[in-house]
Scaffold this motif. Structure first.
Motif, PDB file in Angstrom:
ATOM      1  N   UNK A   1       0.781  -0.862   0.316  1.00 28.49           N
ATOM      2  CA  UNK A   1       0.561  -0.049  -0.012  1.00 28.49           C
ATOM      3  C   UNK A   1       0.782   1.500  -0.149  1.00 28.49           C
ATOM      4  N   UNK A   2       0.368   2.122  -0.488  1.00 29.52           N
ATOM      5  CA  UNK A   2       1.129   3.424  -0.423  1.00 29.52           C
ATOM      6  C   UNK A   2       1.019   4.348   1.075  1.00 29.52           C
ATOM      7  N   UNK A   3       2.994   4.351   1.611  1.00 29.00           N
ATOM      8  CA  UNK A   3       3.287   5.452   2.822  1.00 29.00           C
ATOM      9  C   UNK A   3       1.669   6.215   3.300  1.00 29.00           C
ATOM     10  N   UNK A   4       1.724   7.293   1.202  1.00 29.47           N
ATOM     11  CA  UNK A   4       1.022   8.115   2.419  1.00 29.47           C
ATOM     12  C   UNK A   4      -1.082   8.296   0.685  1.00 29.47           C
ATOM     13  N   UNK A   5      -1.499   9.090   2.054  1.00 34.60           N
ATOM     14  CA  UNK A   5      -2.880   8.968   0.568  1.00 34.60           C
ATOM     15  C   UNK A   5      -3.060  10.222   0.141  1.00 34.60           C
ATOM     16  N   UNK A   6      -2.693  11.325  -0.956  1.00 36.37           N
ATOM     17  CA  UNK A   6      -3.012  12.270  -1.749  1.00 36.37           C
ATOM     18  C   UNK A   6      -4.005  13.060  -2.274  1.00 36.37           C
TER      19      UNK A   6
END
Length: 122
Positions: A27-32
């Protein structure tokens, strides 16, 4: 020669685990959200109100999903609030950015100091 025979299964097991680890999805580290497009809009000179609304809406979605907020998100919101003349919200966003990302403290302090100087000159 016997040592080499004992090591081969170990190497095979290590190679297999490395191959399988390379296939794992992460999963990506951050949600943008729309952060990047809103930064682009900011530099294009668009009015801050629509950008604030979009970033605040995305912020609620990010928090609701339990995902991490990316670095710079609250700083960008703070700049937008500054340009919208909402100083209290600007300060709150810069303080939140400092709390989440302590390495941003010198820059956030600079922006806060600059905003106070600008406000005093008006």
């Amino acid at each position: 020669m016997q040592t080499l025979t004992k090591i081969r299964p170990l190497w095979a097991a290590m190679a297999a685990s490395c191959a399988l680890a390379g296939c794992a999805t992460t999963q990506p580290l951050y949600q943008w959200g729309s952060y990047q497009s809103q930064v682009h809009n900011y530099f294009q000179g668009e009015a801050p109100e629509g950008q604030i609304e979009a970033l605040e809406r995305d912020l609620q979605k990010i928090k609701a999903s339990g995902s991490a907020i990316p670095p710079g998100y609250h700083a960008q919101l703070g700049l937008l609030y500054l340009h919208a003349g909402k100083d209290d919200q600007m300060v709150q966003q810069f303080q939140t950015e400092k709390a989440l990302f302590p390495e941003s403290a010198p820059y956030m302090d600079f922006l806060l100091k600059s905003a106070k100087k600008e406000g005093a000159q008006q």
